[in-house]
Design a protein around this motif. Structure first.
Motif, short mmCIF file in Angstrom:
data_model
loop_
_atom_site.label_atom_id
_atom_site.label_comp_id
_atom_site.label_asym_id
_atom_site.label_seq_id
_atom_site.Cartn_x
_atom_site.Cartn_y
_atom_site.Cartn_z
N PHE A 166 -4.52 -5.00 11.96
CA PHE A 166 -4.50 -3.54 11.80
C PHE A 166 -3.48 -3.13 10.75
CE2 PHE A 166 -2.35 0.45 12.94
CZ PHE A 166 -3.41 1.33 12.82
N TRP A 167 -2.25 -3.64 10.86
CA TRP A 167 -1.21 -3.23 9.93
C TRP A 167 -1.45 -3.78 8.53
CZ3 TRP A 167 1.05 0.85 11.29
CH2 TRP A 167 1.40 1.09 12.62
N LEU A 168 -2.06 -4.96 8.44
CA LEU A 168 -2.40 -5.49 7.12
C LEU A 168 -3.44 -4.62 6.43
CD1 LEU A 168 -2.57 -9.38 7.55
CD2 LEU A 168 -0.92 -8.05 6.22
N GLY A 169 -4.39 -4.12 7.20
CA GLY A 169 -5.38 -3.21 6.62
C GLY A 169 -4.74 -1.94 6.09
N ILE A 170 -3.80 -1.39 6.86
CA ILE A 170 -3.09 -0.20 6.42
C ILE A 170 -2.27 -0.51 5.17
CG2 ILE A 170 -1.30 1.47 7.05
CD1 ILE A 170 -3.84 1.91 8.59
N ALA A 171 -1.58 -1.65 5.16
CA ALA A 171 -0.75 -2.03 4.01
C ALA A 171 -1.59 -2.19 2.76
CB ALA A 171 -0.01 -3.33 4.32
N THR A 172 -2.74 -2.84 2.89
CA THR A 172 -3.62 -3.07 1.74
C THR A 172 -4.14 -1.75 1.17
OG1 THR A 172 -4.29 -5.21 2.64
CG2 THR A 172 -5.70 -4.24 0.95
N ALA A 173 -4.50 -0.83 2.06
CA ALA A 173 -5.02 0.47 1.60
C ALA A 173 -3.97 1.24 0.81
CB ALA A 173 -5.48 1.28 2.81
N HIS A 174 -2.74 1.28 1.31
CA HIS A 174 -1.69 2.01 0.60
C HIS A 174 -1.30 1.29 -0.70
CE1 HIS A 174 -0.88 5.28 3.34
NE2 HIS A 174 -0.85 4.45 4.36
N LYS A 175 -1.31 -0.03 -0.68
CA LYS A 175 -1.01 -0.76 -1.92
C LYS A 175 -2.01 -0.41 -3.01
CE LYS A 175 -2.56 -4.78 -2.59
NZ LYS A 175 -2.96 -6.21 -2.59
N GLY A 176 -3.28 -0.31 -2.63
CA GLY A 176 -4.31 0.03 -3.60
C GLY A 176 -4.11 1.40 -4.22
N GLN A 177 -3.49 2.32 -3.48
CA GLN A 177 -3.21 3.66 -4.00
C GLN A 177 -1.98 3.67 -4.91
OE1 GLN A 177 -5.06 6.52 -3.50
NE2 GLN A 177 -6.55 5.19 -2.50
N ALA A 178 -1.11 2.69 -4.75
CA ALA A 178 0.15 2.68 -5.49
C ALA A 178 0.08 1.93 -6.82
CB ALA A 178 1.25 2.07 -4.62
N LEU A 179 -0.68 0.84 -6.86
CA LEU A 179 -0.65 -0.05 -8.03
C LEU A 179 -1.11 0.58 -9.34
CD1 LEU A 179 -1.67 -3.55 -6.64
CD2 LEU A 179 0.58 -2.71 -7.32
N PRO A 180 -2.15 1.44 -9.35
CA PRO A 180 -2.55 2.03 -10.64
C PRO A 180 -1.41 2.77 -11.33
CG PRO A 180 -4.26 2.38 -9.00
CD PRO A 180 -3.09 1.81 -8.27
N PHE A 181 -0.59 3.47 -10.57
CA PHE A 181 0.55 4.18 -11.14
C PHE A 181 1.51 3.21 -11.82
CE2 PHE A 181 4.94 5.77 -10.60
CZ PHE A 181 4.86 6.96 -11.31
N LEU A 182 1.73 2.06 -11.19
CA LEU A 182 2.64 1.06 -11.76
C LEU A 182 2.05 0.44 -13.02
CD1 LEU A 182 5.37 -0.31 -11.19
CD2 LEU A 182 4.12 -2.10 -9.98
N ARG A 183 0.77 0.13 -12.98
CA ARG A 183 0.13 -0.46 -14.17
C ARG A 183 0.15 0.52 -15.34
NH1 ARG A 183 -4.12 -1.92 -10.36
NH2 ARG A 183 -3.90 -4.08 -9.68
#
Length: 397
Positions: A166-183
């Motif tokens: 459950f928590w890995l799914g939440i972590a993956t979803a938020h990571k996907g929202q954050a990475l484009p800004f960093l790139r």
């Protein structure tokens, strides 16, 4: 002659009701008459409408009280201030989503109470991670997604196994929202985005270390997996260099002032690092040895090693040294040059000291296990100190 029935005058009625000379009920933002006639309702009164509808009636009340609503004496006086709340938002549509997201609230609380400690080396830097970073994230959604992703990963690594997915799914979803800004910001660091990019880049490094702990394939902690983390850290290094002039004058400045923690280094660790320096000098006689690069790498370990004893569970040495590595050293490491592997073994010893950090755990042991078979017999005596630190004195080479 019959007496006129007392009634309450409409003192703040809308313009349409006044033009039609009808009594306005002064409901906001649209009165009942205008609502029924589907007309535009406009008020001209300067007084605040919060108070306009709460004048005491002079005759009968306009609407019948509900059964059980009568409260007198002390209770009525206590309720009076809160009755004003009924005037806020009258006749308005409900908010589109007023439900609290309890998962995200838990993640944010977990970050400020627990997760941020793994990034802190002292009180000043803890304030940066705990407070200033969150303040910045409230203005920059991708950074908030990064915080929530790392916090969720922390829970995945520390909660019961049944909750990990459950928590890995939440972590993956938020990571996907954050990475484009960093790139997108990698080659475009400026005064407006510098703080968010630096904060997010540090979160990404911790995420890279921690996510490998949940893997069961080739991405689990290993020498090759650590190489991938170091490649990621090269991008972080670019962001840090570009952001330094801005953040050095901001409330993030403590991150760039590691201070002198050398007094905390035990004598046996100093002796081990001295041996590494001597070996670097001896290798000059073999020819083709890049002593200058290795001198900088060893110096970085020495400068940061004190933090492994001041705050053992901090990411300071693990991430700080990785970010400082030069492309030359990474090239030697990827080529499995013996001296680069020896230096790396020392780094593994410090990683192992920080195993209480939720994002590091077994990294030091796993990588050192990969390094030992790669070294020939003449090189293995040079990693006796790291092996003793990680596996104990009895481990044979």
């Amino acid at each position: 002659m019959p007496t006129r029935r007392a009634h309450r005058k409409s003192r703040h009625g809308c313009k349409a009701c006044k033009q039609r000379r009808v009594k306005c009920d002064e409901a906001r933002p649209i009165c009942t008459h205008c609502q029924q006639r589907d007309e535009q309702c406009e008020y001209g009164a300067e007084a605040s409408y919060i108070w306009a509808a709460d004048e005491p009636p002079r005759g009968r009340p306009r609407r019948r009280k509900q059964p059980g609503s009568e409260r007198t004496g002390k209770h009525a006086e206590e309720d009076a201030p809160f009755q004003l709340l009924d005037t806020f938002g009258r006749q308005t549509a409900p908010a589109s989503n007023s439900t609290l997201d309890m998962v995200q609230l838990r993640l944010l609380v977990n970050w400020q109470h627990e997760t941020c400690q793994f990034f802190s080396r002292d009180t000043e830097t803890r304030i940066v991670w705990q407070t200033h970073l969150v303040d910045e994230a409230l203005k920059t959604p991708p950074l908030m997604h990064g915080i929530l992703a790392v916090s969720a990963l922390h829970l995945a690594l520390s909660e019961q196994a049944s909750e990990q997915a459950f928590w890995l799914g939440i972590a993956t979803a938020h990571k996907g929202q954050a990475l484009p800004f960093l790139r997108n910001g990698l080659g475009n660091v400026n005064a407006e985005n510098a703080t968010s990019l630096v904060g997010l880049s540090a979160l990404v490094v911790a995420y890279a270390f921690g996510s490998a702990l949940t893997e069961t394939d080739e991405n689990k902690p290993s020498l090759d997996a650590l190489d991938k983390v170091f490649v990621l850290c090269r991008g972080v290094q670019q962001i840090n260099k570009a952001s330094y002039p801005v953040l050095r004058q901001s409330n993030f400045a403590p991150l760039y002032s590691p201070g002198d923690a050398s007094l905390a280094i035990p004598d046996h660790v100093k002796t081990a690092l001295d041996c590494l320096d001597k070996l670097n000098t001896q290798c000059l006689h073999t020819g083709g040895h890049d002593a200058a690069t290795y001198t900088r790498v060893i110096s970085a370990i020495r400068e940061l090693s004190g933090h492994a004893f001041v705050q053992p569970n901090s990411m300071t040495l693990a991430a700080g040294w990785a970010i400082r590595l030069s492309p030359e050293y990474l090239g030697y490491l990827q080529a499995k040059e013996p001296f680069a592997l020896v230096v790396h073994a020392y780094y593994c010893a410090f990683l192992h000291m920080a195993r209480g950090n939720a994002f590091l755990q077994c990294w030091g042991r796993a990588v050192l296990e990969d390094i030992i078979p790669l070294l020939d017999d003449p090189w293995r005596p040079h990693i006796e100190w790291p092996v003793a630190e990680v596996f104990g004195v009895g481990r044979s080479l």
